[in-house]
Write an enzyme that holds these catalytic residues in place. Structure first.
Site, short mmCIF file in Angstrom:
data_model
loop_
_atom_site.label_atom_id
_atom_site.label_comp_id
_atom_site.label_asym_id
_atom_site.label_seq_id
_atom_site.Cartn_x
_atom_site.Cartn_y
_atom_site.Cartn_z
N ASP A 16 3.44 9.33 -0.81
CA ASP A 16 2.29 8.54 -0.38
C ASP A 16 2.00 7.46 -1.39
O ASP A 16 2.10 7.70 -2.60
CB ASP A 16 1.06 9.45 -0.22
CG ASP A 16 0.21 9.03 0.97
OD1 ASP A 16 0.19 7.84 1.29
OD2 ASP A 16 -0.44 9.92 1.56
N HIS A 76 0.82 -1.22 0.00
CA HIS A 76 0.00 0.00 0.00
C HIS A 76 0.85 1.26 0.00
O HIS A 76 0.34 2.35 -0.22
CB HIS A 76 -0.95 -0.02 1.21
CG HIS A 76 -2.01 -1.07 1.08
ND1 HIS A 76 -3.31 -0.79 0.71
CD2 HIS A 76 -1.95 -2.43 1.22
CE1 HIS A 76 -4.00 -1.92 0.66
NE2 HIS A 76 -3.21 -2.93 0.96
O1 F6P Z 1 -0.24 3.43 4.04
C1 F6P Z 1 -0.30 2.12 4.37
C2 F6P Z 1 -0.97 1.91 5.69
O2 F6P Z 1 -1.18 0.52 5.92
C3 F6P Z 1 -2.28 2.64 5.84
O3 F6P Z 1 -3.32 1.96 5.34
C4 F6P Z 1 -2.37 2.89 7.29
O4 F6P Z 1 -2.96 4.10 7.54
C5 F6P Z 1 -0.95 2.84 7.74
O5 F6P Z 1 -0.17 2.35 6.73
C6 F6P Z 1 -0.75 1.97 8.93
O6 F6P Z 1 -0.99 2.68 10.04
P1 F6P Z 1 -0.97 2.04 11.46
O7 F6P Z 1 0.45 1.96 11.89
O8 F6P Z 1 -1.73 3.01 12.28
O9 F6P Z 1 -1.62 0.72 11.36
#
Ligand code: F6P
Length: 486
Positions: free
Chosen positions: A364, A157
């Site tokens: 991003d 992602h």
């Molecule tokens: O950007 C990738 C991602 O998995 C997002 O979907 C998410 O916001 C973040 O990274 C993970 O965040 P967290 O550490 O709060 O799970």
């Protein structure tokens, strides 16, 4: 096919719960419909040597949600350590912020191995596994070590950086070599995919042909699957959200003033400092815009135990207070700064209320806030999206006002341009973006990836040479016969 989806964070599907991050929110509706089992962390840890991982299972749409307690001894090294203090900064091209010990890497691998063992109970002969994101780069290799032969796909992602940057991650070769146990690796953009393939070729010295890497694990296909949203559903949610008490109160408080909105996790990749500096600059250069437009910045606290995040929280809070102190008036606050999360049932209405959406990350993967802001707009009077050219979403939403988030003056001018854009131009740009969103929905993303994962099994023929040098003596067949997945 019995699909098993795995991600660190999962969502329980309550629309009024604060958003749990882009990935979990995006996956929820498609996983619910698909009948898949979605496996992830429960958010709790458990001590001792568990013979069987502790799993809590509940129904989720047509399928189920399985939440695991992760091992206490390794959780910190895995989550705050290797995943978020080594991989996250590297993947977002901030090698200067990489901090990781040998123990962190071992904990990361331990948690990947633990998850692999836990997944065995969900395996059926016709299963396929779809692993999400940078927390589980080595999970495919761990599953193969447990003799799992079913198709295993992976989707990243986040961005994938250049060889030089990813090369700053301790144990990068070991880890990326392990990734090649996946049959299919999906990326958000062509650039990410190319960076990955070029690493495999130039750093691991593997044969790469037509998007396929040949390694000791067999063939791995790398392809692009830009993640989408359900624009129709989000638009309906936005209309409904306009009567939510939080949204009504916001609208009443504006008194005819215009509103810009930013919604982000409090993360250094999101470019919050530069964004606030751009608003500061705009109000300084164009004093007529004081009292005429304010910024609502929602910055949800995240990963607070990591030093870089604690420092950022302090820095942003100080900057907001400084800007408010200089430009504010007794009855006007330039930046409304909120450190909490909101459910999509409120966010959709906040987006629709704002004349400008500011999504200006330094890096991003995709940024679904950008897509949601567009989908939430009133078609008769849409707002304007100001979007960083370094967000994956900029590839599709190219009729947004694209900005360089490092250019503070440029962003200040662009935000002012957005505020004064005539209706006809706003509608033209918005319609073009909506066409893109309708053409690349989350449902389509899901279906494309699963189709490609099933196809990848057809290509498990005998291997050609694994090492790139000498060059391949015969052309390798493409898994998808040249078809592109976006
Ligand atoms: O950007 C990738 C991602 O998995 C997002 O979907 C998410 O916001 C973040 O990274 C993970 O965040 P967290 O550490 O709060 O799970």
């Amino acid at each position: 096919m019995n699909l098993v989806v795995v991600s660190n964070r999962v969502s329980r599907g309550k629309p009024n719960e604060p958003m749990t991050g882009g990935l979990a929110a995006a996956l929820l509706p498609v996983v619910e419909k698909s009948g898949a089992i979605w496996v992830g962390s429960s958010g709790r840890v458990r001590d001792g040597n568990q013979k069987e991982p502790f799993v809590e299972i509940e129904a989720l749409g047509a399928g189920a949600l399985a939440m695991l307690d992760l091992p206490a001894a390794h959780y910190g090294g895995y989550y705050e350590g290797f995943a978020n203090s080594a991989l996250w900064p590297a993947l977002h091209s901030r090698p200067d912020l990489i901090r990781a010990s040998q123990d962190d890497y071992l904990s990361y691998r331990e948690v990947n191995a633990f998850m692999a063992r836990a997944l065995l109970r969900f395996r059926k002969p016709d299963s396929a596994f779809w692993i999400q994101d940078y927390h589980f780069l080595a999970l495919g290799a761990e599953l193969r070590d447990l003799d799992v032969t079913q198709p295993i796909g992976f989707f990243l992602h986040t961005p994938w950086p250049t060889r030089a940057v990813i090369g700053g991650v301790p144990h990068h070769r070991d880890l990326i070599e392990a990734m090649l146990a996946y049959d299919l690796i999906g990326f958000q953009t062509e650039e990410d995919c190319e960076n990955f393939l070029s690493y495999a070729q130039s750093e691991l010295k593997l044969v790469v042909h037509d998007g396929i890497v040949i390694s000791r694990h067999g063939r791995t296909r790398a392809a692009v699957f830009p993640i989408g949203i359900d624009p129709q559903k989000f638009a309906q949610q936005a209309t409904k959200a306009m009567t939510h008490p939080d949204v009504s109160r916001l609208r009443r408080s504006l008194n005819g003033e215009k509103l810009a909105i930013g919604v982000d996790r409090l993360d250094y990749s999101k470019g919050l400092i530069n964004r606030i500096k751009a608003f500061d600059r705009m109000w300084t250069l164009q004093p007529s815009l004081t009292r005429a437009v304010s910024l609502l910045q929602i910055a949800t606290p995240s990963r607070g135990a990591i030093e870089a995040y604690g420092d950022l929280q302090n820095e942003v809070a100080k900057l907001v207070s400084d800007v408010n102190g200089r430009h504010g008036e007794v009855d006007w606050t330039p930046i409304r700064y909120l450190n909490k999360g909101y459910g999509q049932n409120v966010l959709a209405g906040l987006y629709r209320t704002a004349q400008v959406g500011v999504v200006t990350p330094l890096q991003d993967g995709m940024n679904l806030v950008a897509k949601e802001y567009v989908a939430a707009q009133n078609p008769a009077d849409p707002g304007v999206l100001v979007l960083s050219k370094f967000a994956g979403a900029a590839n599709e939403l190219d009729t947004a006002l694209l900005v360089n988030p490092h250019d503070i003056d440029g962003m200040a001018n662009t935000i002012a341009t957005a505020l004064s854009m005539p209706l006809t131009e706003r509608r033209m740009r918005w319609e073009a973006m909506m066409t893109k969103l309708r053409g690349g929905t989350i449902q389509q993303w899901f279906a494309d990836f699963i189709d490609a994962l099933q196809d990848s099994q057809l290509d498990r023929g005998p291997l050609g040479p694994v090492i790139a040098d000498p060059p391949v003596p015969w052309p390798l067949r493409s898994v998808n016969n040249g078809a592109r997945y976006h």
